[in-house]
Design a protein around this motif. Structure first.
Motif, mmCIF file in Angstrom:
data_model
loop_
_atom_site.group_PDB
_atom_site.id
_atom_site.type_symbol
_atom_site.label_atom_id
_atom_site.label_comp_id
_atom_site.label_asym_id
_atom_site.label_seq_id
_atom_site.Cartn_x
_atom_site.Cartn_y
_atom_site.Cartn_z
ATOM 1 N N ALA A 63 3.526 -12.277 22.958
ATOM 2 C CA ALA A 63 4.640 -13.210 23.061
ATOM 3 C C ALA A 63 5.087 -13.676 21.684
ATOM 4 C CB ALA A 63 4.258 -14.409 23.925
ATOM 5 N N GLU A 64 4.135 -13.918 20.811
ATOM 6 C CA GLU A 64 4.524 -14.358 19.472
ATOM 7 C C GLU A 64 3.476 -13.891 18.469
ATOM 8 O OE1 GLU A 64 5.960 -18.412 17.343
ATOM 9 O OE2 GLU A 64 4.122 -18.471 18.485
ATOM 10 N N VAL A 65 3.876 -12.976 17.612
ATOM 11 C CA VAL A 65 2.975 -12.534 16.552
ATOM 12 C C VAL A 65 3.574 -13.048 15.248
ATOM 13 C CG1 VAL A 65 1.929 -10.564 15.390
ATOM 14 C CG2 VAL A 65 2.321 -10.484 17.864
ATOM 15 N N LEU A 66 2.856 -13.922 14.562
ATOM 16 C CA LEU A 66 3.387 -14.479 13.323
ATOM 17 C C LEU A 66 3.532 -13.354 12.290
ATOM 18 C CD1 LEU A 66 1.327 -17.757 13.067
ATOM 19 C CD2 LEU A 66 3.641 -17.438 13.910
ATOM 20 N N PRO A 67 4.607 -13.413 11.493
ATOM 21 C CA PRO A 67 4.863 -12.335 10.528
ATOM 22 C C PRO A 67 3.619 -11.990 9.692
ATOM 23 C CG PRO A 67 6.663 -13.904 10.516
ATOM 24 C CD PRO A 67 5.639 -14.448 11.465
ATOM 25 N N GLN A 68 2.877 -13.015 9.242
ATOM 26 C CA GLN A 68 1.727 -12.723 8.372
ATOM 27 C C GLN A 68 0.555 -12.119 9.151
ATOM 28 O OE1 GLN A 68 2.829 -15.710 9.226
ATOM 29 N NE2 GLN A 68 1.235 -17.276 9.289
ATOM 30 N N LEU A 103 -2.321 -5.395 6.284
ATOM 31 C CA LEU A 103 -1.762 -5.030 4.990
ATOM 32 C C LEU A 103 -2.271 -6.017 3.951
ATOM 33 C CD1 LEU A 103 0.259 -3.217 3.474
ATOM 34 C CD2 LEU A 103 1.974 -4.958 3.940
ATOM 35 N N LEU A 104 -2.999 -5.523 2.950
ATOM 36 C CA LEU A 104 -3.496 -6.422 1.909
ATOM 37 C C LEU A 104 -2.526 -6.476 0.739
ATOM 38 C CD1 LEU A 104 -7.291 -5.558 1.852
ATOM 39 C CD2 LEU A 104 -6.127 -7.390 3.072
ATOM 40 N N ASN A 105 -1.934 -5.323 0.445
ATOM 41 C CA ASN A 105 -1.060 -5.273 -0.710
ATOM 42 C C ASN A 105 -0.221 -4.000 -0.637
ATOM 43 O OD1 ASN A 105 0.001 -6.116 -3.080
ATOM 44 N ND2 ASN A 105 -1.728 -5.478 -4.366
ATOM 45 N N GLN A 106 0.978 -4.035 -1.172
ATOM 46 C CA GLN A 106 1.728 -2.789 -1.321
ATOM 47 C C GLN A 106 2.666 -2.924 -2.508
ATOM 48 O OE1 GLN A 106 4.536 -1.698 1.720
ATOM 49 N NE2 GLN A 106 4.966 -3.816 2.318
ATOM 50 N N ASP A 107 2.866 -1.808 -3.214
ATOM 51 C CA ASP A 107 3.849 -1.804 -4.298
ATOM 52 C C ASP A 107 4.616 -0.480 -4.209
ATOM 53 O OD1 ASP A 107 2.301 0.203 -5.522
ATOM 54 O OD2 ASP A 107 1.119 -1.274 -6.626
ATOM 55 N N ALA A 108 5.325 -0.127 -5.264
ATOM 56 C CA ALA A 108 6.175 1.066 -5.201
ATOM 57 C C ALA A 108 5.359 2.342 -5.013
ATOM 58 C CB ALA A 108 7.008 1.161 -6.478
ATOM 59 N N PHE A 109 4.083 2.334 -5.405
ATOM 60 C CA PHE A 109 3.303 3.573 -5.399
ATOM 61 C C PHE A 109 2.169 3.601 -4.379
ATOM 62 C CE2 PHE A 109 4.886 2.661 -9.667
ATOM 63 C CZ PHE A 109 5.780 3.708 -9.786
ATOM 64 N N THR A 110 1.618 2.432 -4.049
ATOM 65 C CA THR A 110 0.442 2.426 -3.176
ATOM 66 C C THR A 110 0.564 1.418 -2.042
ATOM 67 O OG1 THR A 110 -0.688 0.766 -4.501
ATOM 68 C CG2 THR A 110 -1.140 3.067 -5.068
ATOM 69 N N VAL A 111 -0.285 1.634 -1.025
ATOM 70 C CA VAL A 111 -0.402 0.716 0.111
ATOM 71 C C VAL A 111 -1.896 0.480 0.310
ATOM 72 C CG1 VAL A 111 -0.098 0.490 2.611
ATOM 73 C CG2 VAL A 111 1.670 1.612 1.256
ATOM 74 N N GLN A 112 -2.302 -0.776 0.417
ATOM 75 C CA GLN A 112 -3.714 -1.076 0.661
ATOM 76 C C GLN A 112 -3.895 -1.771 1.995
ATOM 77 O OE1 GLN A 112 -5.388 -3.346 -2.496
ATOM 78 N NE2 GLN A 112 -5.109 -1.720 -3.992
ATOM 79 N N LEU A 113 -4.772 -1.198 2.798
ATOM 80 C CA LEU A 113 -5.043 -1.766 4.116
ATOM 81 C C LEU A 113 -6.513 -2.123 4.253
ATOM 82 C CD1 LEU A 113 -3.332 0.675 6.686
ATOM 83 C CD2 LEU A 113 -2.390 -1.395 5.663
#
Ligand code: HEC
Ligand code: HEC
Length: 255
Positions: free
Chosen positions: A168-173, A191-201
């Motif tokens: 019903a409601e998932v907060l964006p964070q 999602l812990l972090n993402q930038d132009a080159f990498t994604v960290q989960l």
């Protein structure tokens, strides 16, 4: 003649401020909730009842009879009391008022919190298996949001709804992130972090994984909650015990 003209235009003049009034949207309520949680809940509590003699969650106020009066209290505070002024814009104060109105409209008789928090804790750690995803005061998993102070930021109705209808409601964070790699594997996690080159989960096994964007074919937030509904898994008394336990989680108390 002049009189008649005045009488004819009077209703028109009166109707202008009404027509110009801003109807609160869901967006206003969400903004107001954020402002309320970060500026007001510390004193008034998530349900609005923590200051003795003041009930912000039920639409009846001692010191204000309408929305304008409430805005004035929020902006200027109450002289000679602990109620501080706030440096909000008039619009922001309006969203807080919209949230107070929403709270009143969605308030319950609080039967959900008449359960037994100690039994709720046992369900949380046992039958409910909540610790397989959530962490409270240092024990449990990190794959879902930590719940150590959930009782200071969520109302009991919201906690109950999280258990019955997690979507019903998932907060964006709190949304999960899913990536698909070139070889077709999908990995879901926070999602812990993402930038132009990498994604960290942080994946569902609590492992930190880093991907190069060039190795991914897809990456996106999930709208649905990975949390299961407990509607048919727990009885009504078990659910109210669990909500009572969640309401009691007010952070770590140092003694
Ligand atoms: C530092 C603690 C504190 C904070 C922060 C605070 N308040 Fe208050 N508030 C109080 C106290 C104490 C009173 C009671 C004052 C009195 O009546 O003497 C009060 C009274 C009120 C009243 C009047 C209630 C009535 O029945 O007329 C409203 C409305 C209100 N607060 C809204 C808010 C909102 C909205 C926020 C956040 C934007 C907020 N308060 C932040 C302490 C606080
Ligand atoms: C499979 C993993 C999983 C299990 C099991 C699980 N949850 Fe969740 N839960 C999540 C995730 C992920 C979220 C964040 C997304 C969302 O809001 O739905 C969440 C959200 C929540 C929230 C809302 C948090 C917020 O900040 O608003 C509450 C409350 C909650 N869970 C309580 C529980 C309780 C109590 C149990 C056990 C009965 C439980 N969860 C079991 C994964 C899980």
């Amino acid at each position: 003649m002049i009189h008649r003209l005045l009488l004819a235009t009077l209703p028109l003049l009166l109707s202008i401020p009404l027509a110009a009034q801003h109807e609160a949207t869901q967006g206003d309520v969400d903004d107001g909730r954020r402002l309320y949680i970060s500026n007001c809940a510390l004193c008034h509590g998530p349900e609005g009842g923590s200051v003795p003699g003041v009930e912000l969650g039920h639409g009846k106020f001692l010191r204000a009879s309408n929305d304008e009066g409430l805005k004035t209290i929020i902006l200027k505070g109450i002289a000679g009391s602990a109620m501080p002024p706030h440096t909000f814009t008039d619009f922001q104060a309006g969203t807080v008022v919209a949230y107070l109105r929403y709270m009143a409209a969605s308030s319950t008789d609080a039967t959900a919190v008449r359960g037994n928090a100690a039994s709720g804790k046992a369900i949380f750690e046992g039958k409910g298996n909540c610790t397989s995803c959530h962490r409270v005061r240092g024990s449990g998993s990190r794959v879902a949001p930590e719940l150590t102070d959930i009782g200071t930021i969520r109302r009991s109705v919201e906690l109950q709804r999280s258990l019955l209808e997690p979507d019903a409601e998932v907060l964006p964070q709190n949304r999960y992130f899913r990536v698909t790699t070139k070889d077709g594997t999908t990995i879901t996690g926070r999602l812990l972090n993402q930038d132009a080159f990498t994604v960290q989960l942080l994946d569902l096994k609590e492992q930190l994984v880093t991907f190069s964007r060039s190795d991914l074919t897809k990456s996106a937030f999930l709208d649905r909650s990975p949390m299961p509904s407990y509607k048919d898994k727990l009885s009504a008394p078990e659910l109210s015990d669990l909500v009572s336990y969640l309401v009691s989680l007010k952070g770590i108390v140092y003694q």
